[in-house]
Design a protein around this motif. Sequence first.
Motif, PDB file in Angstrom:
ATOM      1  N   PHE A   1       7.581   1.494   1.516  1.00  0.00           N
ATOM      2  CA  PHE A   1       7.943   0.838   1.672  1.00  0.00           C
ATOM      3  C   PHE A   1       8.521  -0.657   1.471  1.00  0.00           C
ATOM      4  O   PHE A   1       8.857  -1.318   1.893  1.00  0.00           O
ATOM      5  CB  PHE A   1       7.685   0.739   3.677  1.00  0.00           C
ATOM      6  N   SER A   2       8.179  -0.913   0.351  1.00  0.00           N
ATOM      7  CA  SER A   2       9.116  -1.272  -0.714  1.00  0.00           C
ATOM      8  C   SER A   2       8.803  -1.406  -2.290  1.00  0.00           C
ATOM      9  O   SER A   2       8.615   0.108  -2.738  1.00  0.00           O
ATOM     10  CB  SER A   2       7.819  -2.973  -0.918  1.00  0.00           C
ATOM     11  N   LYS A   3       9.606  -1.670  -2.875  1.00  0.00           N
ATOM     12  CA  LYS A   3      10.192  -1.340  -4.663  1.00  0.00           C
ATOM     13  C   LYS A   3       9.335  -1.251  -5.699  1.00  0.00           C
ATOM     14  O   LYS A   3       9.156  -0.337  -6.267  1.00  0.00           O
ATOM     15  CB  LYS A   3      11.496  -2.828  -4.357  1.00  0.00           C
ATOM     16  N   ALA A   4       8.328  -2.293  -5.254  1.00  0.00           N
ATOM     17  CA  ALA A   4       6.829  -2.787  -6.007  1.00  0.00           C
ATOM     18  C   ALA A   4       6.136  -1.739  -5.486  1.00  0.00           C
ATOM     19  O   ALA A   4       5.546  -0.178  -6.778  1.00  0.00           O
ATOM     20  CB  ALA A   4       6.323  -3.518  -5.582  1.00  0.00           C
ATOM     21  N   LEU A   5       5.648  -0.516  -4.728  1.00  0.00           N
ATOM     22  CA  LEU A   5       5.541   0.637  -4.185  1.00  0.00           C
ATOM     23  C   LEU A   5       6.287   2.027  -4.667  1.00  0.00           C
ATOM     24  O   LEU A   5       5.543   2.692  -5.618  1.00  0.00           O
ATOM     25  CB  LEU A   5       5.073   0.467  -2.884  1.00  0.00           C
ATOM     26  N   ARG A   6       7.214   1.632  -4.532  1.00  0.00           N
ATOM     27  CA  ARG A   6       8.032   2.700  -5.274  1.00  0.00           C
ATOM     28  C   ARG A   6       7.790   2.739  -7.097  1.00  0.00           C
ATOM     29  O   ARG A   6       8.389   3.804  -7.447  1.00  0.00           O
ATOM     30  CB  ARG A   6       9.808   2.715  -4.847  1.00  0.00           C
ATOM     31  N   LEU A   7       8.342   1.684  -7.038  1.00  0.00           N
ATOM     32  CA  LEU A   7       8.085   1.676  -9.233  1.00  0.00           C
ATOM     33  C   LEU A   7       6.755   2.077  -9.382  1.00  0.00           C
ATOM     34  O   LEU A   7       6.610   2.938 -10.487  1.00  0.00           O
ATOM     35  CB  LEU A   7       8.497   0.410  -9.002  1.00  0.00           C
TER      36      LEU A   7
ATOM     37  N   GLY B   1       4.207   8.726 -11.561  1.00  0.00           N
ATOM     38  CA  GLY B   1       4.804  10.621 -11.828  1.00  0.00           C
ATOM     39  C   GLY B   1       4.839  10.786 -10.786  1.00  0.00           C
ATOM     40  O   GLY B   1       4.680  12.511 -10.485  1.00  0.00           O
ATOM     41  N   ARG B   2       5.205   9.887  -9.767  1.00  0.00           N
ATOM     42  CA  ARG B   2       4.691  10.353  -7.848  1.00  0.00           C
ATOM     43  C   ARG B   2       6.109  10.886  -7.660  1.00  0.00           C
ATOM     44  O   ARG B   2       5.953  11.007  -6.054  1.00  0.00           O
ATOM     45  CB  ARG B   2       3.715   9.792  -6.742  1.00  0.00           C
ATOM     46  N   ASN B   3       7.319  10.018  -8.003  1.00  0.00           N
ATOM     47  CA  ASN B   3       8.459  10.536  -7.658  1.00  0.00           C
ATOM     48  C   ASN B   3       8.870  10.148  -6.380  1.00  0.00           C
ATOM     49  O   ASN B   3       8.594   9.920  -4.989  1.00  0.00           O
ATOM     50  CB  ASN B   3       8.824  11.999  -7.629  1.00  0.00           C
ATOM     51  N   THR B   4       8.120   8.649  -5.888  1.00  0.00           N
ATOM     52  CA  THR B   4       8.498   7.377  -4.958  1.00  0.00           C
ATOM     53  C   THR B   4       9.958   7.216  -4.448  1.00  0.00           C
ATOM     54  O   THR B   4       9.761   6.957  -3.454  1.00  0.00           O
ATOM     55  CB  THR B   4       7.489   6.336  -4.984  1.00  0.00           C
ATOM     56  N   GLU B   5      10.739   7.056  -5.391  1.00  0.00           N
ATOM     57  CA  GLU B   5      11.629   6.604  -5.341  1.00  0.00           C
ATOM     58  C   GLU B   5      12.008   7.145  -4.905  1.00  0.00           C
ATOM     59  O   GLU B   5      13.152   7.156  -3.338  1.00  0.00           O
ATOM     60  CB  GLU B   5      12.988   6.291  -6.733  1.00  0.00           C
ATOM     61  N   ALA B   6      12.193   8.776  -4.622  1.00  0.00           N
ATOM     62  CA  ALA B   6      13.693   9.668  -4.190  1.00  0.00           C
ATOM     63  C   ALA B   6      12.391   9.953  -2.375  1.00  0.00           C
ATOM     64  O   ALA B   6      12.962  10.033  -0.892  1.00  0.00           O
ATOM     65  CB  ALA B   6      12.463  10.748  -4.329  1.00  0.00           C
TER      66      ALA B   6
ATOM     67  N   LYS C   1       0.755  -6.817   2.478  1.00  0.00           N
ATOM     68  CA  LYS C   1       0.273  -8.608   1.828  1.00  0.00           C
ATOM     69  C   LYS C   1       1.906  -8.115  -0.290  1.00  0.00           C
ATOM     70  O   LYS C   1       2.556  -8.940  -0.488  1.00  0.00           O
ATOM     71  CB  LYS C   1      -0.605  -8.804   0.559  1.00  0.00           C
ATOM     72  N   ILE C   2       1.729  -6.571  -0.625  1.00  0.00           N
ATOM     73  CA  ILE C   2       2.769  -6.556  -1.706  1.00  0.00           C
ATOM     74  C   ILE C   2       3.700  -6.643  -1.013  1.00  0.00           C
ATOM     75  O   ILE C   2       4.516  -7.179  -1.534  1.00  0.00           O
ATOM     76  CB  ILE C   2       2.130  -5.258  -2.115  1.00  0.00           C
ATOM     77  N   ARG C   3       4.689  -6.705   0.362  1.00  0.00           N
ATOM     78  CA  ARG C   3       5.437  -6.513   0.884  1.00  0.00           C
ATOM     79  C   ARG C   3       6.136  -7.955   0.646  1.00  0.00           C
ATOM     80  O   ARG C   3       6.881  -8.306   0.361  1.00  0.00           O
ATOM     81  CB  ARG C   3       5.990  -5.777   1.724  1.00  0.00           C
ATOM     82  N   LEU C   4       5.466  -8.630   1.405  1.00  0.00           N
ATOM     83  CA  LEU C   4       5.303  -9.553   1.613  1.00  0.00           C
ATOM     84  C   LEU C   4       5.706 -10.892   0.111  1.00  0.00           C
ATOM     85  O   LEU C   4       6.205 -11.795   0.302  1.00  0.00           O
ATOM     86  CB  LEU C   4       4.404 -10.912   1.922  1.00  0.00           C
ATOM     87  N   LEU C   5       4.999 -10.880  -1.108  1.00  0.00           N
ATOM     88  CA  LEU C   5       5.471 -11.042  -2.620  1.00  0.00           C
ATOM     89  C   LEU C   5       6.508 -10.529  -3.078  1.00  0.00           C
ATOM     90  O   LEU C   5       7.744 -11.148  -3.240  1.00  0.00           O
ATOM     91  CB  LEU C   5       4.136 -10.907  -3.125  1.00  0.00           C
ATOM     92  N   GLU C   6       6.634  -9.600  -2.334  1.00  0.00           N
ATOM     93  CA  GLU C   6       8.519  -9.021  -3.642  1.00  0.00           C
ATOM     94  C   GLU C   6       9.722  -9.410  -1.958  1.00  0.00           C
ATOM     95  O   GLU C   6       9.999 -10.434  -2.861  1.00  0.00           O
ATOM     96  CB  GLU C   6       8.351  -7.135  -2.600  1.00  0.00           C
ATOM     97  N   LYS C   7       9.418 -10.361  -1.193  1.00  0.00           N
ATOM     98  CA  LYS C   7      10.549 -10.886  -0.546  1.00  0.00           C
ATOM     99  C   LYS C   7      10.072 -12.009  -1.395  1.00  0.00           C
ATOM    100  O   LYS C   7      11.383 -12.246  -0.596  1.00  0.00           O
ATOM    101  CB  LYS C   7      10.488 -10.796   0.853  1.00  0.00           C
ATOM    102  N   ARG C   8       9.151 -13.276  -1.214  1.00  0.00           N
ATOM    103  CA  ARG C   8       9.951 -13.832  -1.864  1.00  0.00           C
ATOM    104  C   ARG C   8       9.912 -14.419  -3.003  1.00  0.00           C
ATOM    105  O   ARG C   8      10.450 -15.239  -3.846  1.00  0.00           O
ATOM    106  CB  ARG C   8       7.917 -14.403  -1.572  1.00  0.00           C
ATOM    107  N   LEU C   9       9.346 -13.489  -4.005  1.00  0.00           N
ATOM    108  CA  LEU C   9      10.207 -13.236  -5.839  1.00  0.00           C
ATOM    109  C   LEU C   9      11.231 -12.616  -5.212  1.00  0.00           C
ATOM    110  O   LEU C   9      12.502 -12.465  -6.522  1.00  0.00           O
ATOM    111  CB  LEU C   9       9.124 -12.061  -6.118  1.00  0.00           C
ATOM    112  N   ARG C  10      12.147 -11.464  -4.046  1.00  0.00           N
ATOM    113  CA  ARG C  10      13.305 -11.203  -4.678  1.00  0.00           C
ATOM    114  C   ARG C  10      13.742 -10.559  -2.871  1.00  0.00           C
ATOM    115  O   ARG C  10      13.287 -10.035  -2.637  1.00  0.00           O
ATOM    116  CB  ARG C  10      13.242  -9.650  -4.905  1.00  0.00           C
ATOM    117  N   PRO C  11      14.478 -12.493  -2.701  1.00  0.00           N
ATOM    118  CA  PRO C  11      14.811 -12.437  -1.319  1.00  0.00           C
ATOM    119  C   PRO C  11      16.064 -11.335  -0.725  1.00  0.00           C
ATOM    120  O   PRO C  11      16.599 -11.060  -1.307  1.00  0.00           O
ATOM    121  CB  PRO C  11      14.697 -14.140  -0.429  1.00  0.00           C
TER     122      PRO C  11
END
Length: 188
Positions: free
Chosen positions: A13-19, A25-30, A178-188
């Motif tokens: 549920f976050s861009k960081a986790l998808r990347l 190699g888990r193709n999480t973007e899809a 926390k990863i998602r919160l950090l991501e939101k702060r860095l990329r609103p």
Amino acid sequence: MFKEPLRAYQTVFSKALRLIGDYTGRNTEACYFNEANWCRLYKRELWNGIRFPEVMYAQDVMAACQLYARMNKVADIDCVLYYWLQSANSVTHKERSFSFYHDNAAAGITNSEYALDHGMLPARSYYTMTTQLEESKHVLDPLSEEDNSLYEKDKNVVSALIKKMNFFQKLLCLLLGKIRLLEKRLRP
């Protein structure tokens, strides 16, 4: 094509986790599967008995777990078929009332209960219910008995749900949140 969309919804549920998933190699973007159920094609019978709750915010979030649990697999196509214009004046971007946060917390609570009842880590829903509960506290009118009562009820339900989780589940939900919160702060 991927299976278990409910699991994907709860964990990717976050861009960081998808990347990170794509890098390993888990193709999480899809597998990024959010509650925006307007951007998908469904078999009609998946919606049997599922309706958006009336007179509340977060209707799509409220229906997400129940809908995604009914799906066996999802086909993701890497093609833009729809352009979505996000308006700065939309409810999602502008509304910041107690009711808005309460309804979002309620949707997170409902989905956390659903995920836990189905043996699944409710990472996204944990994030939703805890962050929205915290936000609702900041806009709570101390003179509104109804809002204060709803807030206390939400707080107690969230606490009870967290107690249902084992140490590892709590830690993982907290870390992913926390990863998602950090991501939101860095990329609103």
